[in-house]
Scaffold this active site. Structure first.
Site, PDB file in Angstrom:
ATOM      1  N   ASP A  57       0.863  -1.188   0.000  1.00  0.00           N
ATOM      2  CA  ASP A  57       0.000   0.000   0.000  1.00  0.00           C
ATOM      3  C   ASP A  57       0.902   1.241   0.000  1.00  0.00           C
ATOM      4  OD1 ASP A  57      -3.266   0.113   0.987  1.00  0.00           O
ATOM      5  OD2 ASP A  57      -2.178   2.014   0.955  1.00  0.00           O
TER       6      ASP A  57
ATOM      7  N   ASP B  72       3.466   2.058  -4.492  1.00  0.00           N
ATOM      8  CA  ASP B  72       2.501   2.935  -5.172  1.00  0.00           C
ATOM      9  C   ASP B  72       2.215   2.304  -6.529  1.00  0.00           C
ATOM     10  OD1 ASP B  72       1.158   4.849  -6.595  1.00  0.00           O
ATOM     11  OD2 ASP B  72       2.533   6.493  -6.105  1.00  0.00           O
ATOM     12  N   VAL B  73       0.971   1.881  -6.740  1.00  0.00           N
ATOM     13  CA  VAL B  73       0.663   1.153  -7.980  1.00  0.00           C
ATOM     14  C   VAL B  73       0.646   2.062  -9.209  1.00  0.00           C
ATOM     15  CG1 VAL B  73      -0.597  -0.724  -6.841  1.00  0.00           C
ATOM     16  CG2 VAL B  73      -1.857   1.300  -7.659  1.00  0.00           C
TER      17      VAL B  73
ATOM     18  N   TYR C  25     -13.794   6.703 -13.522  1.00  0.00           N
ATOM     19  CA  TYR C  25     -13.713   5.481 -12.711  1.00  0.00           C
ATOM     20  C   TYR C  25     -14.457   4.343 -13.417  1.00  0.00           C
ATOM     21  CZ  TYR C  25     -14.442   2.530  -8.496  1.00  0.00           C
ATOM     22  OH  TYR C  25     -14.482   1.501  -7.587  1.00  0.00           O
TER      23      TYR C  25
ATOM     24  N   LYS D 188     -12.887   0.820 -14.737  1.00  0.00           N
ATOM     25  CA  LYS D 188     -13.311  -0.478 -14.192  1.00  0.00           C
ATOM     26  C   LYS D 188     -13.858  -1.394 -15.287  1.00  0.00           C
ATOM     27  CE  LYS D 188     -12.287   0.006  -9.786  1.00  0.00           C
ATOM     28  NZ  LYS D 188     -11.256  -0.843  -9.155  1.00  0.00           N
TER      29      LYS D 188
HETATM   30  N1  LIG Z   1     -16.007   0.070  -1.514  1.00  0.00           N
HETATM   31  C1  LIG Z   1     -16.758  -0.085  -2.580  1.00  0.00           C
HETATM   32  O1  LIG Z   1     -17.981   0.139  -2.531  1.00  0.00           O
HETATM   33  C2  LIG Z   1     -16.149  -0.543  -3.875  1.00  0.00           C
HETATM   34  C3  LIG Z   1     -17.014  -0.866  -4.919  1.00  0.00           C
HETATM   35  C4  LIG Z   1     -16.491  -1.302  -6.128  1.00  0.00           C
HETATM   36  C5  LIG Z   1     -15.121  -1.440  -6.285  1.00  0.00           C
HETATM   37  N2  LIG Z   1     -14.289  -1.091  -5.251  1.00  0.00           N
HETATM   38  C6  LIG Z   1     -12.851  -1.236  -5.478  1.00  0.00           C
HETATM   39  O2  LIG Z   1     -12.288  -1.994  -4.431  1.00  0.00           O
HETATM   40  C7  LIG Z   1     -10.898  -1.679  -4.323  1.00  0.00           C
HETATM   41  C8  LIG Z   1     -10.561  -1.445  -2.856  1.00  0.00           C
HETATM   42  O3  LIG Z   1     -11.235  -0.297  -2.392  1.00  0.00           O
HETATM   43  P1  LIG Z   1     -11.859  -0.180  -0.927  1.00  0.00           P
HETATM   44  O4  LIG Z   1     -13.297   0.030  -1.084  1.00  0.00           O
HETATM   45  O5  LIG Z   1     -11.365  -1.277  -0.060  1.00  0.00           O
HETATM   46  O6  LIG Z   1     -11.267   1.242  -0.506  1.00  0.00           O
HETATM   47  P2  LIG Z   1     -10.279   1.683   0.668  1.00  0.00           P
HETATM   48  O7  LIG Z   1     -10.131   3.159   0.500  1.00  0.00           O
HETATM   49  O8  LIG Z   1     -10.757   1.175   1.974  1.00  0.00           O
HETATM   50  O9  LIG Z   1      -8.920   0.945   0.312  1.00  0.00           O
HETATM   51  C9  LIG Z   1      -8.149   1.292  -0.822  1.00  0.00           C
HETATM   52  C10 LIG Z   1      -6.670   1.106  -0.486  1.00  0.00           C
HETATM   53  O10 LIG Z   1      -5.922   1.395  -1.675  1.00  0.00           O
HETATM   54  C11 LIG Z   1      -4.794   2.184  -1.291  1.00  0.00           C
HETATM   55  N3  LIG Z   1      -4.313   2.960  -2.414  1.00  0.00           N
HETATM   56  C12 LIG Z   1      -4.870   4.064  -2.976  1.00  0.00           C
HETATM   57  N4  LIG Z   1      -4.066   4.533  -3.950  1.00  0.00           N
HETATM   58  C13 LIG Z   1      -2.998   3.709  -4.014  1.00  0.00           C
HETATM   59  C14 LIG Z   1      -1.821   3.667  -4.810  1.00  0.00           C
HETATM   60  N5  LIG Z   1      -1.568   4.589  -5.735  1.00  0.00           N
HETATM   61  N6  LIG Z   1      -0.948   2.644  -4.614  1.00  0.00           N
HETATM   62  C15 LIG Z   1      -1.186   1.708  -3.654  1.00  0.00           C
HETATM   63  N7  LIG Z   1      -2.254   1.711  -2.858  1.00  0.00           N
HETATM   64  C16 LIG Z   1      -3.146   2.699  -3.034  1.00  0.00           C
HETATM   65  C17 LIG Z   1      -5.307   3.067  -0.156  1.00  0.00           C
HETATM   66  O11 LIG Z   1      -4.246   3.579   0.614  1.00  0.00           O
HETATM   67  C18 LIG Z   1      -6.192   2.100   0.598  1.00  0.00           C
HETATM   68  O12 LIG Z   1      -5.482   1.410   1.605  1.00  0.00           O
HETATM   69  C19 LIG Z   1     -10.674  -0.471  -5.226  1.00  0.00           C
HETATM   70  O13 LIG Z   1     -10.115  -0.889  -6.456  1.00  0.00           O
HETATM   71  C20 LIG Z   1     -12.068   0.059  -5.463  1.00  0.00           C
HETATM   72  O14 LIG Z   1     -12.178   0.777  -6.670  1.00  0.00           O
HETATM   73  C21 LIG Z   1     -14.774  -0.658  -4.051  1.00  0.00           C
END
Ligand SMILES: NC(=O)c1ccc[n+]([C@@H]2O[C@H](COP(=O)([O-])OP(=O)(O)OC[C@H]3O[C@@H](n4cnc5c(N)ncnc54)[C@H](O)[C@@H]3O)[C@@H](O)[C@H]2O)c1
Length: 291
Positions: free
Chosen positions: A36, A59-60, A157, A161
């Site tokens: 992360d 950092d991705v 976004y 996706k």
């Molecule tokens: N929560 C939802 O409702 C939801 C719905 C559909 C898809 N998603 C997807 O699920 C995945 C996880 O999201 P989440 O909901 O757990 O959110 P979250 O914010 O709880 O976790 C996301 C994590 O990604 C990390 N991150 C952000 N930018 C980064 C980077 N450049 N390099 C490395 N790490 C990075 C953040 O620090 C965080 O720890 C994401 O791809 C998001 O788009 C989430």
């Protein structure tokens, strides 16, 4: 212990879905490389999670950092069996009328190029692993219900996706020859920090805003509760496990049914157009009988 002797790499592991998946993989025997940009939360996760969890800053948006992450996991354990491409954020909020090329590129780099580069740099370390013979060498990409159609997220976004879904299919065909499966999960509204992370409001308001999203989504879907990170982690673990050895190039929608249709299609209390027609027919019948 579905993941004993397996090495798993998770991106965006410090929070939400990534943290839940990390804990599940570690509990079931994997060595998990949890990466992360959030170093503090990532280190805390590694310290507090049961099992072998090793935090690596990555950092991705930086392909060199992704390559270094995959190389380190392979150096320490001999290879990689599972990659969860999960890191993400809401990205650019502008509509298509307003967005500039830099904001577009930043969101695409975070949500789509990161997945491509994750696969690119993990695969050399996945080839020839014993798990490739058992159906357990697997890449799981986190897409979203936003890929189904507009209305669930900002435009950039949603497009990124949708790209993740197509990349999943193309990569599944490219990598079949190596015994590596590639699938995606499309979460619905899941109770994580993603909705509030970029909001410039105090923490207590963020907590309220998260509760509001959970309430709104549970009212809008057939499964009448908010989605939790573990709901998605369970789907990821299935796709990564040997039990999914015949599953590749597909996507699992895990959304409490929110994409199934409008409320009247699943809530008997809510009349839809069809019910309105039946009621009209009934009225006409009664009028004819009265006449
Ligand atoms: N929560 C939802 O409702 C939801 C719905 C559909 C898809 N998603 C997807 O699920 C995945 C996880 O999201 P989440 O909901 O757990 O959110 P979250 O914010 O709880 O976790 C996301 C994590 O990604 C990390 N991150 C952000 N930018 C980064 C980077 N450049 N390099 C490395 N790490 C990075 C953040 O620090 C965080 O720890 C994401 O791809 C998001 O788009 C989430």
């Amino acid at each position: 212990m579905r993941f004993s002797d397996r090495t798993v790499v998770v991106t965006g592991a410090a929070s939400g879905i990534g943290a839940a998946a990390t804990a599940l993989f570690a509990r079931e025997g994997a060595v998990v490389f949890a990466s992360d940009i959030d170093v503090e939360s990532g280190k805390k996760l590694a310290e507090e999670t049961e099992g072998d969890v090793r935090f690596v800053r990555c950092d991705v948006c930086d392909p060199a950092a992704i390559e270094a992450l995959m190389d380190r996991a392979a150096e320490e354990t001999g290879g990689i069996d599972t990659l969860l491409n999960n890191a993400g954020a809401g990205g650019a909020r502008e509509s298509i009328e307003e967005i500039g090329p830099d904001a577009w590129d930043r969101t695409m780099d975070l949500l789509l190029r990161s997945v491509a580069m994750g696969i690119r740099y993990a695969v050399p370390h996945m080839k020839g692993r014993p798990s490739t013979k058992k159906g357990g060498a697997s890449i799981v990409n986190i897409s979203s219900v936003a890929a189904v159609g507009p209305g669930y997220s900002p435009t950039t976004y949603a497009v990124a996706k949708a790209g993740v879904l197509h990349l999943t299919k193309c990569a599944a065909t490219d990598l079949a020859q190596h015994g590596i499966r590639v699938n995606a999960v499309q979460p619905g509204f899941i109770n994580t920090n993603i909705f509030t992370a970029s909001l410039d409001i105090p923490d207590e308001l963020k907590t309220q805003a998260k509760a509001m999203i959970a309430q709104m989504s549970s009212n809008a879907q057939p499964v009448a509760r908010g989605g939790e990170p573990i709901d998605i982690a369970e789907a990821v673990a299935y796709l990564a496990s040997d039990a999914a050895g015949f599953v590749t190039g597909t996507s699992l929608i895990v959304d409490g049914g929110i994409t199934l249709g409008p409320r009247h299609s699943w809530d008997p209390e809510e009349g839809g157009a069809f019910e309105a027609l039946i009621a009209l027919e009934e009225q006409v019948k009664q009028a004819q009988q009265t006449a």
